[in-house]
Design an enzyme around this catalytic site. Structure first.
Site, PDB file in Angstrom:
ATOM      1  N   ARG A 284     -30.432  -3.976  30.510  1.00  0.00           N
ATOM      2  CA  ARG A 284     -31.796  -3.663  30.929  1.00  0.00           C
ATOM      3  C   ARG A 284     -32.820  -4.673  30.422  1.00  0.00           C
ATOM      4  NH1 ARG A 284     -29.605   1.469  29.662  1.00  0.00           N
ATOM      5  NH2 ARG A 284     -30.764   1.329  27.729  1.00  0.00           N
TER       6      ARG A 284
ATOM      7  N   GLU B  31     -24.870   3.299  15.942  1.00  0.00           N
ATOM      8  CA  GLU B  31     -24.857   4.619  15.312  1.00  0.00           C
ATOM      9  C   GLU B  31     -23.478   5.265  15.430  1.00  0.00           C
ATOM     10  OE1 GLU B  31     -27.447   4.507  18.407  1.00  0.00           O
ATOM     11  OE2 GLU B  31     -27.759   2.896  16.981  1.00  0.00           O
TER      12      GLU B  31
END
Length: 175
Positions: free
Chosen positions: A61, A98
């Site tokens: 993106r 994460e």
């Protein structure tokens, strides 16, 4: 104000990509060419006076506005890709997410040493990918000129992680 226009266009997707996460979907912005142009023009205005030799957009993106921004600035666009996507000689950087690890790559001839590179992505969350891109660019002899993001999730403290690299951070809409 641009922040309000961006926020009103963004669609929240609950529990994507996993339960508990509210994904900020920027694709509705892409249906509004006038808003897209305003976003790029706002980046150009906010980056005025910054020495930029190239814009490095983070896959995927970061390519959406990164290429248009580079074109508007009159500088090359450098794609920062996921592992295995670039066909020429590359340099890689592994980093922690994460929920695992990832690898990004740049072509070894993407820019010249001592060039000032703006790192662009659509969203700043924890800052891990932007930080990895900055480390890769620095290892290749580039200078981080700044960071630009359409959206920032301030509660995840990504800006605090990247400011030590360069305090020139542009976020158009902050949550």
């Amino acid at each position: 104000m641009i922040a309000d226009q961006i926020k009103s266009a963004i669609r929240d997707i609950p529990d994507f990509p996993k339960p508990g996460i509210v994904f900020k979907d920027i694709t509705p912005i892409l249906k509004d060419p006038a808003l897209c142009a305003k976003i790029v023009d706002t980046f150009v205005r906010k980056l005025e006076g910054t020495h930029i030799d190239a814009v490095a957009g983070i896959e995927s993106r970061g390519f959406l506005f990164g290429l248009t921004l580079a074109t508007k600035l009159g500088v090359p666009f450098v794609p920062v890709r996921k592992a295995g996507k670039l066909p020429f000689t590359i340099k890689q950087k592994a980093y922690k997410l994460e929920y695992g690890t990832a690898v990004i790559e740049l072509h070894t001839d993407a820019f010249e040493p001592d060039q000032h590179i703006l790192i662009h992505d659509d969203l700043l969350a924890t800052g891990g990918t932007a930080l990895a891109a900055s480390e890769l660019i620095t290892e290749m002899g580039g200078i981080v000129a700044g960071f630009s993001f359409v959206v920032g999730l301030g509660f995840l403290n990504g800006k605090e992680r990247i400011i030590p690299v360069c305090d020139n951070v542009v976020v158009l809409a902050e949550y």
